[in-house]
Design an enzyme around this catalytic site. Structure first.
Site, PDB file in Angstrom:
ATOM      1  N   LYS A  12       0.842  -1.202   0.000  1.00 45.22           N
ATOM      2  CA  LYS A  12       0.000   0.000   0.000  1.00 45.22           C
ATOM      3  C   LYS A  12       0.879   1.255   0.000  1.00 45.22           C
ATOM      4  CE  LYS A  12      -3.789  -0.182   2.384  1.00 45.22           C
ATOM      5  NZ  LYS A  12      -4.470  -0.408   3.657  1.00 45.22           N
TER       6      LYS A  12
ATOM      7  N   ARG B 169      -3.196   3.138   8.680  1.00 46.78           N
ATOM      8  CA  ARG B 169      -3.511   1.840   8.073  1.00 46.78           C
ATOM      9  C   ARG B 169      -2.283   0.954   7.966  1.00 46.78           C
ATOM     10  NH1 ARG B 169      -7.926   2.532   3.777  1.00 46.78           N
ATOM     11  NH2 ARG B 169      -8.592   4.654   4.112  1.00 46.78           N
TER      12      ARG B 169
ATOM     13  N   GLY C  13      -8.024  -7.246   4.745  1.00 49.24           N
ATOM     14  CA  GLY C  13      -8.819  -7.316   5.967  1.00 49.24           C
ATOM     15  C   GLY C  13      -8.151  -8.036   7.124  1.00 49.24           C
TER      16      GLY C  13
ATOM     17  N   MET D 112      -5.324  -7.129   8.787  1.00 43.85           N
ATOM     18  CA  MET D 112      -4.770  -6.275   9.837  1.00 43.85           C
ATOM     19  C   MET D 112      -5.669  -5.054  10.022  1.00 43.85           C
ATOM     20  SD  MET D 112      -0.750  -6.804   9.235  1.00 43.85           S
ATOM     21  CE  MET D 112      -0.842  -6.379   7.536  1.00 43.85           C
TER      22      MET D 112
ATOM     23  N   ARG E  68      -3.894  -1.455  -6.222  1.00 48.65           N
ATOM     24  CA  ARG E  68      -3.089  -2.681  -6.152  1.00 48.65           C
ATOM     25  C   ARG E  68      -3.531  -3.603  -7.281  1.00 48.65           C
ATOM     26  NH1 ARG E  68      -5.875  -4.724  -0.545  1.00 48.65           N
ATOM     27  NH2 ARG E  68      -7.989  -4.565  -1.278  1.00 48.65           N
TER      28      ARG E  68
ATOM     29  N   HIS F 131      -4.371 -45.297  -2.207  1.00 46.28           N
ATOM     30  CA  HIS F 131      -4.906 -45.974  -3.388  1.00 46.28           C
ATOM     31  C   HIS F 131      -6.027 -45.156  -4.012  1.00 46.28           C
ATOM     32  CE1 HIS F 131      -7.650 -48.877  -5.380  1.00 46.28           C
ATOM     33  NE2 HIS F 131      -6.509 -49.366  -5.831  1.00 46.28           N
TER      34      HIS F 131
ATOM     35  N   ARG G 213       0.801 -47.779 -14.697  1.00 42.14           N
ATOM     36  CA  ARG G 213       0.837 -48.666 -13.522  1.00 42.14           C
ATOM     37  C   ARG G 213       0.130 -49.956 -13.930  1.00 42.14           C
ATOM     38  NH1 ARG G 213       0.056 -43.525 -10.436  1.00 42.14           N
ATOM     39  NH2 ARG G 213       1.530 -43.507  -8.695  1.00 42.14           N
TER      40      ARG G 213
ATOM     41  N   ARG H  17       5.500 -49.620 -16.416  1.00 44.63           N
ATOM     42  CA  ARG H  17       6.136 -50.150 -15.205  1.00 44.63           C
ATOM     43  C   ARG H  17       5.625 -51.555 -14.929  1.00 44.63           C
ATOM     44  NH1 ARG H  17       5.036 -47.335  -9.571  1.00 44.63           N
ATOM     45  NH2 ARG H  17       3.052 -48.446  -9.748  1.00 44.63           N
TER      46      ARG H  17
ATOM     47  N   SER I 105      13.331 -42.831 -13.377  1.00 42.22           N
ATOM     48  CA  SER I 105      12.142 -42.031 -13.096  1.00 42.22           C
ATOM     49  C   SER I 105      11.971 -41.995 -11.577  1.00 42.22           C
ATOM     50  CB  SER I 105      10.914 -42.645 -13.762  1.00 42.22           C
ATOM     51  OG  SER I 105       9.781 -41.877 -13.449  1.00 42.22           O
TER      52      SER I 105
ATOM     53  N   CYS J 220       7.749 -39.359 -11.777  1.00 44.89           N
ATOM     54  CA  CYS J 220       6.381 -39.810 -12.030  1.00 44.89           C
ATOM     55  C   CYS J 220       5.555 -39.912 -10.749  1.00 44.89           C
ATOM     56  CB  CYS J 220       6.360 -41.124 -12.789  1.00 44.89           C
ATOM     57  SG  CYS J 220       7.066 -42.484 -11.862  1.00 44.89           S
TER      58      CYS J 220
ATOM     59  N   TYR K 278      11.782 -34.695 -17.864  1.00 45.36           N
ATOM     60  CA  TYR K 278      10.323 -34.576 -17.914  1.00 45.36           C
ATOM     61  C   TYR K 278       9.718 -34.786 -16.536  1.00 45.36           C
ATOM     62  CZ  TYR K 278      10.044 -39.711 -17.700  1.00 45.36           C
ATOM     63  OH  TYR K 278      10.151 -41.014 -17.300  1.00 45.36           O
TER      64      TYR K 278
HETATM   65  C1  PEP Z   1       5.949 -43.314  -6.591  1.00 43.18           C
HETATM   66  O1  PEP Z   1       6.286 -44.026  -5.648  1.00 43.18           O
HETATM   67  O2  PEP Z   1       6.142 -42.086  -6.606  1.00 43.18           O
HETATM   68  C2  PEP Z   1       5.262 -43.891  -7.749  1.00 43.18           C
HETATM   69  C3  PEP Z   1       5.000 -43.178  -8.831  1.00 43.18           C
HETATM   70  O3  PEP Z   1       4.843 -45.154  -7.635  1.00 43.18           O
HETATM   71  P1  PEP Z   1       3.557 -45.622  -6.814  1.00 43.18           P
HETATM   72  O4  PEP Z   1       2.831 -44.402  -6.365  1.00 43.18           O
HETATM   73  O5  PEP Z   1       2.752 -46.418  -7.757  1.00 43.18           O
HETATM   74  O6  PEP Z   1       4.162 -46.381  -5.719  1.00 43.18           O
HETATM   75 MG    MG Z   2       6.302 -46.149  -5.966  1.00 46.14          MG
END
Ligand code: PEP
Ligand code: MG
Length: 874
Positions: free
Chosen positions: A21, A91, A100, A102, A335, A454, A560, A616, A763, A830, A850
């Site tokens: 400000k 202020r 809002g 402070m 701002r 999971h 997977r 994998r 990976s 990954c 990547y």
């Molecule tokens: C990991 O462990 O980051 C991975 C990609 O494998 P998963 O989650 O299937 O164990």
């Molecule tokens: Mg894993």
């Protein structure tokens, strides 16, 4: 050390020292805009105050005094001057805007004597006394911490007594009565009087604003928005101008573009005869800013011109506070305006088109995480009733919003779906057995498990919305009931799930579908040209792969394969394999599984064509595939013609105390080599078939999980490549395949050079790597990680954002060591962190090739990768 700056001494670049400000007020002053004169006390002074006994030093008091004198000179007004009274606003304003959070005090400088003078000077006693009661109210609240409600109650009861509807209808005598009662509140609550000495008022107000940096809501806000607690706030002391001095006055807020839609048209509202807090308080309904064009056309014109100039100057949409004091226009703040994701992409693209910003600046202006809401349908927040909100929240495990009938298992889900209903699968936690139910559900909710549980991983993979680990839900799967506080829900009851925020609601909430968004498309096109990192997807089904391709994923970073065993007939063969007593039985089960896998991989090649795909080999512990409930064991014993007793014994043998650290990953193939050989054969034969049919050359990347020792990799790689070479020889074809490994065990990071000598690619599996580095079970960490964050033990859940010092260091070490052995080794990520913008910045910086994430996060990852690249080149 200079601790106070007149507005004309500062400039826009001094945000760190003067706060946002203060810096902007200085900048506007420099630009010659009508800013009421004032000065800013620095954030450094605040930090010094907070860390050195919470007393204003004499030096600071003197500096403030000098600047008040200068202010008096500039304005021709004076504190306590009966001819020309100077009143002040005080202020807060830190480097980052914390709306809002402070405190603010207006009309400072009034006291029992001055208010009379002010009444005479303005010829408007009602206005003067209204200002004084506001000062007492704000001051009591901010400086003495008196509950604001006590003051509100007095105003309300006075209005009731005199049958007055609006605050501004109170007469002078009624206001005087209120003021006396306010003073009593000071006495009763604090045993103190409201300070009549104006300097005391000022110093105490400055101290209070300094201290408000550490009030609870400010701390919480900073934690939520990752703002450093050590920045401190500046204090802006400014000459008061009055929007409440009559019908020729007013105050308002203006956005240079619409902050919801991004439309390039002034957007805002104002109130005639009002002070700032009236607009925020919502007691009176403000008028649309367009109305000002009729009310005060010349002011509207000037305001429009200033708004346009400010936007051009700051090169961004501005949020401007203005006050009109007797037909004189003042700007009190500008701002960069907060905006929705939809507005953000449109404004960025428009500003670039208008030549105000570059493509890079347009890309940097958008928070990658925010575009999530543009990729999925969202709830219409205005349609949510308070009583629909379930008082639990879980982890926003997979974004999107959906409504459906609660089902506690796959059987019920299938039945309801067959009757034409949409369903939400609600379980304590999910396992591969639930996959059918998960596939047909609109949303998945669990009471246990974290971001890499999971349910979370599978849901993200499928693009199904999911809230995981709602620990306030008491789920009774047997009784088919869930309790949340006082609310009991049964199977078939409807709930709505917001997977982007982790919220649940009772009943249906209407959805708003995001239409095709040309602005987002443009941003994504730019992001893809800027990003150095490739963005791949974690996907195995044709639908998911197609989604990722639609978002321009450059390939698959993780198939997977265990996700391919969920359909009942496959699960049955898998179970036959697992429960076999000898190699012969296992081989026979695998022969059937091979047929399925051939179709699976062919479908992948058909969809991904010549783009790369990392496949994998099987990773999870085998017990995940076998049933645990008595009725399921009975059914399986009939299916496989094996006695329940033998089945029970074998299932018991498979039971592990810490399955995530047990017989899983490559360890499975050390004991059952035929498993990976079957999968490798399926991959290669599918590739041959696809290549023969289409002529398109594919290069499967076969990945071995959970390698911790080079010898594990060497043994499996040799077995697999011998098997593949034999097939290729027999078929007289060539397939460019590679064999690489996941790096997800700390030991593997440390010996990465040795492993690199044997691997075609790496990976990083950051889910397991985080689990094993911290020693936090990824399935159980949800129980305590929130507490860790709340207590400041962990800044962030490391499963969601890279722990740079620990897990990050291991990754860095591994990359350096691996590349010292094999400079061109292809390295990706990954795990879930592959889709997290903050983590992506590090992965980019450390030279990875990547990142791979669930298909719906691909655009977010592109934007994050582009931003990281742009920042590096700055
Ligand atoms: C990991 O462990 O980051 C991975 C990609 O494998 P998963 O989650 O299937 O164990
Ligand atoms: Mg894993």
């Amino acid at each position: 050390m200079k601790q106070v700056y007149q507005f004309h001494e500062g400039q826009g670049s001094m945000r760190q020292l003067l706060g946002g400000k203060g810096a902007n007020l200085a900048e506007m002053t420099r630009l010659g805009l009508p800013v009421p004169p004032g000065f800013t006390i620095t954030t450094e002074a605040c930090i010094y105050y907070l860390t050195n006994g919470k007393r204003l030093t004499n030096e600071l008091r003197q500096e403030i005094e000098t600047h008040i004198l200068e202010l008096e000179k500039q304005t021709g007004k004076k504190i306590n001057d009966p001819d020309n009274l100077l009143l002040l606003s005080v202020r807060s304003g830190s480097k980052f805007s914390m709306p809002g959070m402070m405190d603010t005090i207006l009309n400072l400088g009034l006291n029992d004597t001055n208010v009379e003078i002010f009444a005479q000077l303005t010829g408007n006693p009602q206005f003067a006394y209204d200002c004084y009661r506001r000062l007492l109210q704000m001051y009591g609240n901010v400086v003495y911490n008196i509950d604001g409600q006590l003051f509100e109650e007095i105003i309300e009861s006075t209005k009731l007594r005199y049958r007055v509807k609006q605050d501004f209808e109170l007469t002078v005598d009624q206001l005087k009565e209120i003021i006396e009662q306010f003073k009593d509140v000071y006495h009763r609550q604090k045993g103190q009087d409201f300070p009549q000495d104006v300097n005391d008022q000022l110093y105490q107000a400055v101290e209070a604003v300094f201290s408000s940096w550490n009030n609870n809501r400010a701390r919480v806000y900073r934690e939520l928005h990752d703002i450093d607690h050590n920045l401190g706030t500046a204090v802006n002391v400014q000459t008061m101008v009055f929007g409440n001095s009559g019908v020729e006055s007013g105050t308002g807020v203006l956005f240079t573009r619409n902050p919801s839609t991004g439309e390039n048209k002034l957007f805002g509202e104002y109130l005639i005869n009002a002070q700032g807090e009236d607009v925020v308080a919502g007691v009176r309904t403000p008028l649309d800013i367009q109305h000002l064009a009729e009310d005060m056309p010349e002011i509207y014109e000037r305001l429009t011109k200033m708004a346009t100039d400010l936007e051009k100057h700051y090169k961004d949409m501005q949020d401007i506070e203005f006050t009109i004091d007797n037909r004189r226009l003042y700007l009190l703040q500008t701002r960069n305006g907060k905006r929705t994701a939809q507005a953000a992409v449109k404004i960025a693209v428009d500003l670039e088109k208008e030549g105000l910003i570059s493509v890079d600046e347009a890309l940097l202006s958008i928070n990658p995480e925010s575009i999530n809401s543009l990729l999925h349908p969202i709830f219409d927040e205005t349609a949510i009733n308070d009583d629909q909100v379930l008082s639990t929240s879980g982890l926003p495990a997979s974004p999107g919003s959906a409504t459906g009938k609660i089902c506690f298992d796959t059987i019920a889900a299938k039945e309801m779906v067959s009757q034409g209903y949409q369903v939400v699968l609600l379980r304590q936690e999910t396992s591969p057995e639930d996959i059918e139910g998960m596939v047909i559900s609109e949303a998945i909710v669990t009471s246990r498990g974290g971001m890499t549980s999971h349910a979370a991983v599978v849901a993200r993979g499928m693009g199904t919305c999911c809230v995981a680990g709602c620990s306030d839900l008491d789920v009774d799967e047997d009784k088919k009931q869930v309790r949340c506080g006082d609310i009991l829900l049964n199977e078939g009851d409807v709930i709505s799930v917001n997977g982007s925020k982790g919220h649940l609601y009772v009943g249906e909430i209407p959805l708003i579908i995001n239409e095709n968004n040309e602005y987002l498309d443009k941003i994504m096109m730019w992001a893809q040209t800027r990003a150095r990192l490739d963005i791949r997807m974690n996907a195995e089904t044709v639908t998911d792969i197609q989604t990722g391709l639609d978002f321009n994923a450059s390939g698959i970073g993780l198939v997977r394969t265990e996700h391919m065993f969920f359909a009942p007939e496959r699960l049955k063969e898998m179970r036959r394999f697992i429960l076999s007593q000898n190699l012969e039985e296992r081989q026979s089960a695998l022969t059937d599984i091979l047929t399925y896998q051939l179709d699976d991989f062919k479908a992948i090649f058909q969809t991904i064509a010549d783009k790369p795909a990392v496949i994998r080999l099987l990773d999870p512990p085998l017990h995940e595939f076998v049933p645990t409930k008595a009725y399921e064991i009975k059914r399986l014993s009939e299916e496989l013609a094996v006695s329940e007793e033998i089945l029970g014994t074998r299932i018991n043998e498979l039971h592990e105390l810490n399955p995530m650290l047990g017989h899983r990953g490559c360890r499975l193939a050390i004991t059952f080599p035929e498993l990976y050989l079957m999968q490798a054969e399926a991959i290669i034969r599918s590739a041959i078939a696809y290549q023969n049919e289409t002529g398109v050359r594919v290069s499967p990347e076969i990945m071995i999980p959970l390698v911790g020792m080079t010898s594990e990799l060497v043994q499996l790689k040799n077995q697999i490549s011998q098997h593949i070479e034999k097939i290729l020889n027999d078929e007289s074809v060539k397939i460019e395949y590679t064999i690489g490994t996941m790096i997800e065990i700390p030991r593997a990071c440390l010996i990465a050079d040795e492993i690199a000598a044997e691997a075609d690619f790496f990976s990083f599996g950051t889910n397991d790597l985080t689990q094993m580095t911290f020693g936090f079970s990824r399935d159980d960490a949800g129980k305590f990680i929130t507490q860790y964050e709340e207590q400041g033990i962990l800044p962030k859940d490391p499963f969601q954002t890279l722990d740079v010092e620990g897990v990050g260091e291991l990754i860095k070490v591994a990359v350096e060591r691996a590349r010292s052995e094999k400079p061109n080794l292809k390295i990706g990520v990954c795990g879930e962190l592959g889709g997290d913008p903050v983590s992506i910045e590090y992965f980019n910086k450390w030279g990875l090739d990547y990142v791979s994430c669930s298909p719906f996060r691909v655009p977010i990852a592109y934007l994050a990768a582009a931003q990281s690249q742009i920042k590096q080149s700055l």
